[in-house]
Design an enzyme around this catalytic site. Structure first.
Site, short mmCIF file in Angstrom:
data_model
loop_
_atom_site.label_atom_id
_atom_site.label_comp_id
_atom_site.label_asym_id
_atom_site.label_seq_id
_atom_site.Cartn_x
_atom_site.Cartn_y
_atom_site.Cartn_z
CG ASN A 11 5.21 5.98 -3.27
OD1 ASN A 11 6.38 5.94 -2.89
ND2 ASN A 11 4.18 6.00 -2.43
CE LYS A 13 3.27 2.61 -1.65
NZ LYS A 13 2.04 2.02 -1.15
CG HIS A 97 2.07 7.71 1.00
ND1 HIS A 97 1.69 6.60 1.71
CD2 HIS A 97 1.84 7.43 -0.31
CE1 HIS A 97 1.27 5.68 0.86
NE2 HIS A 97 1.34 6.16 -0.37
CD GLU A 99 2.30 2.99 2.27
OE1 GLU A 99 3.44 3.35 1.91
OE2 GLU A 99 1.54 2.32 1.53
CD GLU A 169 -1.68 7.58 -3.08
OE1 GLU A 169 -1.28 7.04 -4.09
OE2 GLU A 169 -1.09 7.53 -1.98
N GLY A 175 -2.45 -0.72 -2.04
CA GLY A 175 -1.79 -2.01 -1.86
C GLY A 175 -2.76 -3.15 -1.59
CB SER A 214 -5.06 -1.06 -6.27
OG SER A 214 -4.73 -1.56 -4.98
P1 PGA Z 1 -0.41 1.03 -4.63
O1 PGA Z 1 0.18 2.28 -3.82
O2 PGA Z 1 -0.43 1.44 -6.09
O3 PGA Z 1 0.53 -0.09 -4.37
O4 PGA Z 1 -1.79 0.78 -4.12
C1 PGA Z 1 -0.14 3.60 -4.16
C2 PGA Z 1 0.50 4.54 -3.19
O5 PGA Z 1 0.57 4.19 -2.00
O6 PGA Z 1 0.97 5.63 -3.55
#
Ligand code: PGA
Length: 252
Positions: A11, A13, A97, A99, A169, A175, A214
């Site tokens: 992903n 983003k 997601h 976010e 998630e 993140g 992460s």
């Molecule tokens: P990250 O993001 O690996 O940077 O924690 C995962 C995601 O948001 O899909």
């Protein structure tokens, strides 16, 4: 029990211009195995979808978008529909997601429309679910996951549940560098599989459920080797071609 093919998704983003996407693929593609497992999916921003699809042609990599609108077309300025993605050659789409839920008010009601719209158009939905830190601390993880799974998949026929990919998630792990322990990931994923099983036994056996939050080259092998964990949705660490390739190779 049918074998589930492992699944590794990147992903990106809101990262990478088309030129940066090209540079990533020039390094990444030669490093990955030409095998059917794991399934490898790259999810670039809308603006690089076409470039990434063209460059991944004749490679095992498939391409997914990061969001879509549930309607096929209409007066929705700034939105993109499933048929438009299919027209470009897109294979799947991330939906829900955290976010988007947090910053763009993505609701379970919208997801209940988006997931079947994606399937109806021929896209593989990658549905994200997960609790935030306060909910985990208040012991509400099970309630949150149950509510999200029930609502977001409400309009998907039982016979098509296996075509959805789910990414668990936990928001507190996205993140942040804080990863769920393999046991926490496994426990949440087992709960999600039980929720699917309450609707379809075959669906529960076939559906891929990923962990995300992460995931990095050093923790990926342990996380994705947990019973029931079928792969990973990788954010930050998927931006680096060598890092993502090493996670793919660990899943072979
Ligand atoms: P990250 O993001 O690996 O940077 O924690 C995962 C995601 O948001 O899909």
């Amino acid at each position: 029990m049918p074998e589930r093919t492992r699944y590794l998704a990147a992903n990106w983003k809101m990262h990478k211009t088309t030129e940066e996407a090209e540079r990533f693929l020039a390094e990444f593609l030669p490093q990955i195995p030409d095998s059917a497992e794991p399934e490898i999916v790259v999810c670039p921003p809308f603006t690089s979808l076409k470039t990434v699809i063209e460059l991944c042609f004749q490679s095992p990599v498939r391409v997914a978008a990061q969001n879509m609108h549930e309607a096929d077309q209409g007066a929705y300025t700034g939105e993109i529909s499933a048929p438009m993605l299919v027209d470009l050659g897109v294979h799947g789409v991330i939906l829900g997601h955290s976010e988007r839920r947090q910053h763009f008010a993505e609701s379970d009601a919208a997801l209940a429309l988006k997931v079947p719209a994606a399937l109806g158009a021929g896209l593989e939905p990658i549905l994200c679910v997960g609790e935030n830190e306060g909910q985990r601390d208040a012991d509400e993880t099970e309630d949150v996951l149950t509510r999200q799974i029930q609502a977001d998949l409400a309009e998907v026929p039982d016979a098509r549940l296996s075509e959805v990919v789910i990414a668990y998630e936990p928001i507190w792990a996205i993140g942040t560098g804080r990863t769920a322990t393999p046991e926490q990931a496994q426990e949440a994923i087992a709960l999600i599989r039980e929720l699917i099983e309450s609707r379809s036994r075959e669906g529960a056996e076939a559906i891929r459920i990923l962990y995300g939050g992460s995931v990095k080259p050093d923790n990926a092998p342990e996380l994705i080797s947990q019973e029931g964990v079928d792969g990973a949705l990788v954010g930050g660490a998927s931006l680096d071609p060598a890092d993502f390739a090493s996670m793919v190779n660990a899943a072979v």
